[in-house]
Design an enzyme around this catalytic site. Structure first.
Site, PDB file in Angstrom:
ATOM      1  N   CYS A   1       4.088   9.920  10.964  1.00 55.09           N
ATOM      2  CA  CYS A   1       4.625   8.896   8.995  1.00 55.09           C
ATOM      3  C   CYS A   1       4.933   7.345   9.606  1.00 55.09           C
ATOM      4  O   CYS A   1       4.337   6.861   9.874  1.00 55.09           O
ATOM      5  CB  CYS A   1       6.211  10.072   9.012  1.00 55.09           C
ATOM      6  SG  CYS A   1       6.881  10.006  10.313  1.00 55.09           S
TER       7      CYS A   1
ATOM      8  N   ARG B   1       2.693   3.170   0.985  1.00 55.22           N
ATOM      9  CA  ARG B   1       2.666   2.495   2.075  1.00 55.22           C
ATOM     10  C   ARG B   1       1.597   2.759   3.227  1.00 55.22           C
ATOM     11  O   ARG B   1       1.250   2.365   3.872  1.00 55.22           O
ATOM     12  CB  ARG B   1       4.135   3.430   3.096  1.00 55.22           C
ATOM     13  CG  ARG B   1       5.393   2.277   2.900  1.00 55.22           C
ATOM     14  CD  ARG B   1       6.689   2.741   3.360  1.00 55.22           C
ATOM     15  NE  ARG B   1       6.781   2.444   4.729  1.00 55.22           N
ATOM     16  CZ  ARG B   1       7.008   3.030   6.468  1.00 55.22           C
ATOM     17  NH1 ARG B   1       7.562   4.187   5.685  1.00 55.22           N
ATOM     18  NH2 ARG B   1       6.882   2.370   6.822  1.00 55.22           N
TER      19      ARG B   1
END
Length: 277
Positions: A232, A173
């Site tokens: 995050c 990601r």
């Protein structure tokens, strides 16, 4: 004895009157954590749901998207903690069944309220379970000065290149190979990747403090503590890195600053820069 980062099951059993909070959650099945709690939990534990209890409005007063898991109003979260029995000096123990990311988020939020006596259960609970939901004993506790720092998107944009930005998402990601949850793939320019699960040893417990200190020190150099920003996907798993740094004795305040909106907020605005690979 007071615990402010991690606590073992043995140490938890020896505590008198702790406030135990379960924060188990699954992004793909948002009721899974509560089902697991209902089936059996640490005796005396209350359950907090990420979406219902630990988040605020996803849209700000100006109509902008604040991320998938924005912080609630501080006063609302403080009121919830009062209802559950938080009191000055009372030891809080947070846990989840996913290796600590949701518990670490709760740990950070309690520090945000000014409550220092909070720790995350290190590893899986090895004692009895119960299905009884405890009756809370409300208090008149009030939050104090925050013990956790944060930064917003506008300020972070101005500081790019001047801070060490640490992204706690999985490497695929971070690189932008995939993006299953948010508006765009990639990462904030200048960020370094530290997958939160890298804080754990093979047995599911946090690595020793000295090992964490060495790993983070290599990642952070030469930035001082007040120039470290954690993020995050939505401001949750970044707290696992903050906890790991705090346990390792690195960084003030509390291992650096949290960007609560994180990638979910950042990537929702096409005007913000994005990097890949």
């Amino acid at each position: 004895m007071t615990y402010t980062t991690l606590i073992t099951p043995t140490e938890l059993r020896d505590l008198a009157n702790p406030l135990i909070l379960e924060a188990s959650f699954d992004l793909a099945d948002t009721d899974a954590g509560e089902r697991a709690y209902t089936a059996g939990h640490i005796p005396g534990a209350h359950y907090l749901h990420l979406d219902r209890d630990l988040c605020g409005d996803k849209t700000g007063p100006d109509g902008t998207f604040r991320g998938r898991h924005p912080l609630p109003e501080r006063s609302d979260f403080a009121a919830l903690m009062r209802r559950l029995g938080l009191a000055a000096g009372r030891q809080v123990v947070a846990y989840d069944r996913q290796g600590g990311p949701y518990a670490a988020h709760l740990w950070w939020m309690l520090r945000w309220l000014g409550h220092a006596e909070v720790a995350v259960l290190d590893g899986a609970w090895d004692g009895e379970l119960c299905t009884t939901v405890p009756a809370p004993t409300p208090t008149d506790w009030q939050p104090g000065p925050s013990l956790a720092g944060q930064i917003d998107a506008a300020t972070l944009l101005k500081k790019l290149g001047q801070v060490r930005l640490i992204d706690a998402r999985a490497a695929e990601r971070f690189r932008g190979d995939v993006e299953p949850l948010d508006k765009a793939a990639g990462h904030i320019p200048g960020a370094s990747n530290r997958f939160f699960k890298d804080n754990l040893a093979a047995d599911g417990r946090f690595k020793p403090a000295a090992e964490l200190r060495a790993e983070f020190a290599a990642l952070l150099a030469p930035y001082p503590a007040d120039q470290i920003v954690h993020q995050c996907g939505s401001g949750v798993t970044a707290c696992h890195n903050l906890l790991a740094m705090a346990h390792a004795g690195l960084g003030e305040p509390l291992g650096g600053l949290l960007y609560p909106g994180s990638w979910s907020e950042w990537s929702a605005d096409p005007a913000r820069p994005i990097a890949k690979a």
